[in-house]
Design a protein around this motif. Structure first.
Motif: not given
Length: 256
Positions: A178-201
């Motif tokens: 679990v990694r946390v992006i600090p609140a005092d960081g700049p705007w970043h591309t992830g703020l456009a919305g949540p997403f999940v990536l999954a890799r299958l076998p």
């Protein structure tokens, strides 16, 4: 038992067993068994067939989807069971796979959009999904969240204290980060919305996007690659693993 719904859907699209098998990369004999003996294909194959036929996978094969999730989420919940790695970015909430019962219930009950009975059904299903993290061969889970997730009240203070304690504890497990992006960081591309990536076998990568109404599974390689680049961007903004756990524990004390 013959799958009459599948047969009708194939006929409407002009698909034969052979043509459908070719489009979803399976042996024609395997596809034939879906029709004649009611065999149920692999989750990823079910989704591929549904896309070819323009139907919902749960309509073609309802049995695997007799879960308590929201209907549109069920295909992704099935894919989670087979994933060998899951990468999740959430700017506003703790990811569902890491939520406590109290936190999940508070999230779902907010706004009164769901009936209490439906809330309880989805909470139960969400907790059942988390069993993959305790499996003999669990997926590697990396979750990136923004610091605001730790500091925004969901439910009451006790719910938040319990959620953050759980988050810190599970983040100590070898297969979970679990990694946390600090609140005092700049705007970043992830703020456009949540997403999940999954890799299958087999190495296939899929993605999941969520919005106010429903979720969407993304299978197009170019779109998945684009989200992969966004993932690299958000992880670059996050604290390292150990510092993230320290921050989670620090914020947890403020909720007690």
């Amino acid at each position: 038992m013959a799958n009459e719904v599948l047969r009708v859907a194939m006929a409407e699209k002009g698909e034969t067993v052979e043509s459908l098998a070719a489009k979803v990369s399976v042996d024609p004999k395997t596809a034939g068994r879906w029709l004649t003996s009611g065999r149920i294909p692999h989750p990823r194959t079910r989704i591929a067939v549904a896309e070819v036929l323009g139907r919902d996978a749960a309509e073609l094969w309802p049995e695997p989807y007799r879960r308590r999730d929201l209907p549109w989420f069920r295909p992704w919940a099935e894919l989670e069971q087979d994933a060998i790695s899951i990468r999740s970015y959430q700017p506003l909430l703790v990811p569902g796979l890491l939520q406590t019962e109290g936190y999940a219930r508070a999230v779902l009950a907010t706004g009164g959009l769901l009936a209490p009975a439906e809330v309880e059904q989805i909470v139960t299903s969400r907790l059942q999904r988390q069993s993959i993290l305790a499996a003999t061969a669990p997926p590697q889970l990396i979750a990136v969240i923004d610091e605001v997730v730790l500091r925004r009240l969901v439910g009451d203070r006790a719910v938040m204290a319990g959620q953050l304690a759980h988050l810190a504890a599970i983040a100590e497990q070898e297969h979970v980060q679990v990694r946390v992006i600090p609140a005092d960081g700049p705007w970043h591309t992830g703020l456009a919305g949540p997403f999940v990536l999954a890799r299958l076998p087999d190495g296939t990568e899929l993605a999941y996007l969520d919005n106010q109404l429903r979720g969407q599974i993304v299978s197009d390689p170019l779109d998945v690659a684009s989200l992969g680049r966004r993932w690299e961007s958000v992880t670059g903004e996050a604290f390292p693993r150990r510092r993230s756990i320290e921050l989670i524990r620090e914020v947890a004390t403020t909720w007690r």
